[in-house]
Design an enzyme around this catalytic site. Structure first.
Site, PDB file in Angstrom:
ATOM      1  N   CYS A   1       0.807  -1.174   0.005  1.00  0.00           N
ATOM      2  CA  CYS A   1      -0.055  -0.130  -0.176  1.00  0.00           C
ATOM      3  C   CYS A   1       1.077   1.288   0.067  1.00  0.00           C
ATOM      4  O   CYS A   1       0.733   2.272  -0.827  1.00  0.00           O
ATOM      5  CB  CYS A   1      -0.958   0.023   1.300  1.00  0.00           C
ATOM      6  SG  CYS A   1      -1.920  -1.304   1.303  1.00  0.00           S
TER       7      CYS A   1
ATOM      8  N   HIS B   1       0.925   4.958  -1.435  1.00  0.00           N
ATOM      9  CA  HIS B   1       0.409   5.958  -0.493  1.00  0.00           C
ATOM     10  C   HIS B   1       1.274   6.269   0.725  1.00  0.00           C
ATOM     11  O   HIS B   1       0.587   6.409   1.675  1.00  0.00           O
ATOM     12  CB  HIS B   1      -1.058   5.132   0.052  1.00  0.00           C
ATOM     13  CG  HIS B   1      -2.037   5.003  -0.998  1.00  0.00           C
ATOM     14  ND1 HIS B   1      -2.791   6.321  -1.536  1.00  0.00           N
ATOM     15  CD2 HIS B   1      -2.554   4.174  -1.664  1.00  0.00           C
ATOM     16  CE1 HIS B   1      -3.553   5.860  -2.427  1.00  0.00           C
ATOM     17  NE2 HIS B   1      -3.413   4.605  -2.568  1.00  0.00           N
TER      18      HIS B   1
ATOM     19  N   ARG C   1     -13.198  -1.227  -2.447  1.00  0.00           N
ATOM     20  CA  ARG C   1     -12.236  -0.341  -2.721  1.00  0.00           C
ATOM     21  C   ARG C   1     -10.959  -1.019  -2.524  1.00  0.00           C
ATOM     22  O   ARG C   1      -9.881  -0.785  -3.377  1.00  0.00           O
ATOM     23  CB  ARG C   1     -12.184   0.979  -1.933  1.00  0.00           C
ATOM     24  CG  ARG C   1     -10.914   1.968  -2.005  1.00  0.00           C
ATOM     25  CD  ARG C   1     -10.535   2.435  -3.232  1.00  0.00           C
ATOM     26  NE  ARG C   1      -9.866   1.918  -4.136  1.00  0.00           N
ATOM     27  CZ  ARG C   1      -9.530   1.951  -5.359  1.00  0.00           C
ATOM     28  NH1 ARG C   1      -9.811   3.297  -5.881  1.00  0.00           N
ATOM     29  NH2 ARG C   1      -8.669   1.269  -5.758  1.00  0.00           N
TER      30      ARG C   1
ATOM     31  N   CYS D   1      -7.513  -2.035  -4.644  1.00  0.00           N
ATOM     32  CA  CYS D   1      -6.274  -1.707  -4.344  1.00  0.00           C
ATOM     33  C   CYS D   1      -5.215  -3.236  -4.490  1.00  0.00           C
ATOM     34  O   CYS D   1      -4.157  -2.857  -5.162  1.00  0.00           O
ATOM     35  CB  CYS D   1      -6.063  -1.073  -3.223  1.00  0.00           C
ATOM     36  SG  CYS D   1      -6.760   0.302  -2.745  1.00  0.00           S
TER      37      CYS D   1
END
Lengths: 201, 270
Positions: free
Chosen positions: B179, B183, B227, B231
């Site tokens: 992630c 991010h 969502r 991802c």
């Protein structure tokens, strides 16, 4: 006396902290194991980490000695083109750079992947939809020239970026079989060819 | 219409710009896209999905022929207003940390006698998952404008936070992504898509606080589970199981980091 008591505190505290860390990590591994499944080409074993992936899974980068070791190991994976030819067709290279497709569980085949280059890099003079996770590669060949060193470095960087920066965000395109040798040749041409829109306005 | 023109002008500017103007032009394009989103938010198409969800919430269903009106989302039986702003949370009755969707599955089993496997196994926006999306749209609309308020006191929440943080940084798969790859830094983009830095309160509030959302590009309402699933798809990992612990742990990590931020659900996305 003070020293002894400090030591005693350390001896009491540290194993506890270690045990807790180990326990949380064991729980984490068990959680990951039960939370994922194989779908299509995306097999469950993708969740199991390579050593360097694990070492690069921290908030901060690992110590320099670890980074150096990873880079030396990854450097050994790089395969330079067998025929000594580094450049394909820049027009094909541009298509590969634009395409971000491939290797998800909704892709039917593990082959014919895109390079996804524009997700992270600025590349050509005309494509304004580019990401900024990686550095700009605009006028890559024009700025750097095409000495043997820079050509070999660029090939290596595309093939396995971790050989130059252990925890790089960039995928190991060659080593992880994301792109073929021929596709990397096309990307090389896109970066270096004077007529490629990377270098020519 | 004014907005559309602005967008068009931005696009034209990009088309005509020379290299020195490129950065400015791409800023204009981003501005145009953001203005376009704002215009869409005025009359969010999620309203239709939310209306369906409200109907579903009140309609008796399943072997027990009951509605969900007694479902406790954390603020007491039947309280919907503000409930999702405080999720995920630790629920004593199940002994689990649950997000909105897993909590709803518990209620469907308890009150309606429905098998939650039907939700887990359905395709996105099909069958029971379509119904779940409608319920979620209704419930999260009722928290719009509230503050994200995650109760981190229970040790089970603290544990989930730690596990979620480990998951956030877990690099795996053929592209070595986590992630954090996308991010874990400030001010980055994928293509023209701006990426929130989910390590920070501000970034997490922007991300967590604006999902679930309506996606203009495909005309779909996406839940948070949907969502997160996508991802992972783009990370090229294996597929997370719907409602699995990793999805809850990540949700706790994100929501707790976002604590104090504003709930803007349902969001509106490209």
């Amino acid at each position: 006396m003070k020293k002894i008591s400090t030591l005693a505190v350390l001896l009491l505290a540290l194993p506890g902290a270690w045990a807790d860390q180990g326990e949380t990590y064991a729980e984490f591994k068990a959680m990951m194991d039960r939370s994922f499944k194989t779908t299509g080409i995306a097999a469950k074993h993708r969740m199991y980490q390579l050593d360097f992936q694990k070492e690069c899974s921290q908030e901060k980068q690992p110590p320099k000695a670890v980074m150096d070791r990873i880079e030396a190991e990854q450097m050994k994976t790089i395969r330079y083109p067998a025929d000594g030819k580094y450049f394909g067709d820049w027009k094909e290279g541009e298509k590969i750079a634009v395409s971000g497709r491939g290797l998800t569980w909704t892709d039917k085949t593990p082959d014919n992947n895109g390079g996804g280059c524009y997700n992270c890099h600025q590349m050509s003079h005309h494509e304004v939809s580019y990401g900024t996770i990686g550095p700009s590669l605009l006028e890559y060949g024009k700025v750097r020239g095409s000495s043997e060193d820079i050509v070999k470095y660029t090939w290596g960087k595309i093939y396995n970026a971790k050989a130059y920066n252990a925890c790089s965000n960039m995928p190991r395109n060659g080593d992880a079989e994301i792109l073929t040798e021929q596709q990397i040749k096309h990307l090389m041409a896109f970066l270096f060819d004077p007529n490629s829109p990377v270098n020519k306005k | 219409m004014v907005i559309r023109q602005k967008y068009l002008v931005a696009a034209l500017a990009v088309g005509l710009a020379g290299a020195p103007l490129l950065a400015a032009a791409s800023d204009d394009l981003l501005e145009g896209i953001n203005a376009y989103r704002e215009a869409l938010a005025d009359g969010n198409p999620s309203e239709l999905v939310a209306a369906e969800g409200e109907e579903l919430w009140k309609t008796p269903r399943g072997p027990k022929n009951a509605s969900l009106e007694k479902c406790d989302l954390g603020l007491g039986p039947g309280v919907v207003k503000g409930a999702s702003a405080q999720l995920p949370r630790y629920f004593k009755d199940t002994g689990k940390v649950q997000d909105l969707e897993t909590r709803l599955m518990t209620c469907m089993e308890t009150f309606q006698g429905l098998d939650s496997k039907a939700v887990v196994n359905a395709g996105w926006l099909k069958g029971e998952k379509e119904k779940m999306a409608a319920l979620v749209a209704y419930i999260v609309t009722e928290s719009n404008g509230q503050k994200i308020k995650i109760d981190m006191r229970p040790p089970q929440m603290k544990k989930m936070y730690e596990l979620g943080k480990l998951a956030f940084y877990h690099r795996a798969g053929p592209m070595d992504f986590s992630c954090a790859t996308c991010h874990g830094d400030q001010g980055k983009r994928i293509r023209m898509q701006e990426l929130p830095d989910l390590r920070t309160q501000e970034g997490a509030a922007a991300g967590w606080g604006s999902w679930p959302a309506y996606r203009v590009s495909n005309g779909q309402f996406w839940t948070m589970q949907h969502r997160l699933n996508d991802c992972y798809r783009q990370q090229r990992t294996a597929e997370p199981i719907y409602g699995s612990d990793v999805t809850i742990a990540l949700s706790v990590y994100l929501a707790a980091t976002a604590n104090g931020g504003k709930v803007m659900t349902p969001g509106i996305k490209r």
